[in-house]
Design a protein around this motif. Structure first.
Motif, short mmCIF file in Angstrom:
data_model
loop_
_atom_site.label_atom_id
_atom_site.label_comp_id
_atom_site.label_asym_id
_atom_site.label_seq_id
_atom_site.Cartn_x
_atom_site.Cartn_y
_atom_site.Cartn_z
N TYR A 152 -20.60 -115.51 3.14
CA TYR A 152 -20.27 -116.10 4.33
C TYR A 152 -20.28 -117.57 4.58
O TYR A 152 -21.14 -118.31 3.79
CB TYR A 152 -21.27 -115.76 5.38
N THR A 187 -26.46 -123.52 0.94
CA THR A 187 -25.02 -123.36 1.76
C THR A 187 -24.37 -121.93 1.13
O THR A 187 -23.29 -121.59 1.69
CB THR A 187 -24.35 -124.31 1.68
N SER A 203 -20.77 -126.49 7.00
CA SER A 203 -19.71 -126.78 7.44
C SER A 203 -18.67 -128.05 6.57
O SER A 203 -17.55 -127.58 6.10
CB SER A 203 -19.61 -127.66 8.70
N SER A 229 -20.11 -124.61 17.97
CA SER A 229 -19.88 -124.17 16.54
C SER A 229 -20.82 -124.68 15.76
O SER A 229 -21.40 -123.89 15.16
CB SER A 229 -18.36 -124.56 16.13
N LYS A 230 -21.15 -125.87 16.06
CA LYS A 230 -22.44 -126.61 15.15
C LYS A 230 -23.70 -125.85 15.49
O LYS A 230 -24.40 -125.29 14.74
CB LYS A 230 -22.50 -127.93 15.04
N ASP A 284 -15.49 -119.38 12.19
CA ASP A 284 -15.78 -120.59 13.07
C ASP A 284 -16.52 -119.75 14.31
O ASP A 284 -15.60 -118.97 14.84
CB ASP A 284 -14.68 -121.66 13.47
N SER A 285 -17.84 -120.08 14.70
CA SER A 285 -18.15 -119.29 15.72
C SER A 285 -17.36 -119.26 17.05
O SER A 285 -17.46 -118.27 18.05
CB SER A 285 -19.74 -119.76 15.92
N ALA A 295 -26.55 -126.50 9.03
CA ALA A 295 -25.19 -126.24 9.46
C ALA A 295 -24.12 -127.40 9.37
O ALA A 295 -22.94 -127.15 8.95
CB ALA A 295 -25.40 -126.24 11.03
N THR A 338 -16.97 -125.43 11.67
CA THR A 338 -16.90 -126.14 12.73
C THR A 338 -15.76 -127.06 13.31
O THR A 338 -16.12 -128.02 14.01
CB THR A 338 -18.34 -127.01 12.89
N LYS A 396 -24.82 -112.37 14.17
CA LYS A 396 -23.38 -112.89 13.98
C LYS A 396 -22.38 -111.81 14.92
O LYS A 396 -21.53 -112.36 15.53
CB LYS A 396 -22.78 -112.85 12.74
N GLY A 426 -19.53 -120.68 7.00
CA GLY A 426 -19.40 -121.23 8.55
C GLY A 426 -18.40 -122.41 8.71
O GLY A 426 -18.75 -123.49 7.90
N LEU A 458 -23.97 -122.26 14.68
CA LEU A 458 -24.12 -122.01 13.00
C LEU A 458 -25.64 -122.26 12.81
O LEU A 458 -26.22 -121.68 11.85
CB LEU A 458 -23.09 -123.11 12.33
#
Length: 270
Positions: free
Chosen positions: A131, A83, A224, A146-147, A101-102, A220, A135, A168, A133, A150
């Motif tokens: 980075y 991670t 998170s 989001s998940k 968050d994407s 992912a 969710t 990204k 990320g 990621l």
């Protein structure tokens, strides 16, 4: 006609009637048996269908299953469960932590305005990017985008750090980033469509398989969790040396290239 013949004829008629009644009785009994058998089959089929529906309803979703799945770490990661994602030249002394968050619309605005500046700085060796990320938008909307995005970023990272950065940027671009209420990133085919804009990922069968198979779903979720444990409450959030990097006179991330340049110059001196 003699009395004897008359009696014989009556007896024969009664016998024919009895035989006919027996045949009809047997026929009716067979019909009832068929109806009962069909009813039993129908009941069993219905019960089986209900059982199947119950089984399907109780079956864990892909993301619920991923919570207990073995974590597959993408290449170019470090730390427990992979991670820790750091991109940049090893010689760079400073590291800019970037929490995003994407699905976050503000993150998209930030990336569209500042992303290219960050990329140039990282390429020049001014600092590295770490980075993280998130969710949390999925959690708030009962979504999956989001998940899923990621996880796809993990697949891109497995290709190369450069592919990760470019992917990204594509996810946050005006061309591909959906409004927050549209959980478009939950669709694997859409994530692959976005990836086709990145040369290293276009028609990359290994990347596509990883996205569709959910290879990095468990990763992912662990990523998170890292965000949740960071104490950061919103995105985008920038930190350097443990301190937030913000626009002058604000507690928010710099949202223009000029604001970012001023804020990062101050952070690099700090």
């Amino acid at each position: 006609m003699s009395a004897r013949n008359s009696q014989a004829n009556k007896a024969a008629a009664r016998e024919r009637l009895r035989a006919e009644r027996e045949r009809q009785a047997k026929k009716d009994k067979a019909k009832r048996q068929i109806i009962v058998a069909a009813s039993i089959v129908g009941v069993l089929a219905a019960a089986g269908g209900v059982g199947y529906l119950i089984m399907q309803a109780n079956k864990p979703t892909a993301w619920e299953a991923a919570k207990n799945a073995k974590v597959v770490q993408p290449k170019n990661t470090e730390g427990e469960n992979g991670t820790t994602v750091v991109v940049g030249k090893p010689a760079a002394k400073k590291t800019l932590e970037l929490f995003e968050d994407s699905r976050c619309p503000v993150c998209a605005t930030f990336e569209q305005a500042v992303g290219e500046t960050i990329k140039k700085d990282v390429d020049a060796g001014k600092y590295k990017i770490k980075y993280v990320g998130a969710t949390f938008i999925d959690n708030a909307t009962n979504g999956e985008g989001s998940k899923n995005a990621l996880s796809a970023l993990g697949a891109a990272l497995n290709v190369s750090p450069e592919a990760f950065i470019e992917y990204k940027a594509a996810l946050y671009s005006t061309r591909f980033h959906p409004v927050e209420s549209d959980d478009k990133f939950a669709n694997d085919d859409y994530l692959i469509e976005v990836a086709d804009s990145v040369p290293a990922l276009k028609n990359n069968t290994a990347f596509e398989k990883a996205v569709k198979d959910g290879t990095y779903d468990a990763w992912a979720l662990k990523m998170s969790e890292s965000f949740d444990e960071s104490g950061v409450k919103g995105t985008p959030t920038l930190k350097m040396d443990g301190k937030k990097v913000t626009a002058e006179g604000s507690d928010n991330a710099p949202m223009t290239a000029d604001e970012f340049n001023a804020a990062i110059s101050k952070a690099l001196k700090g």
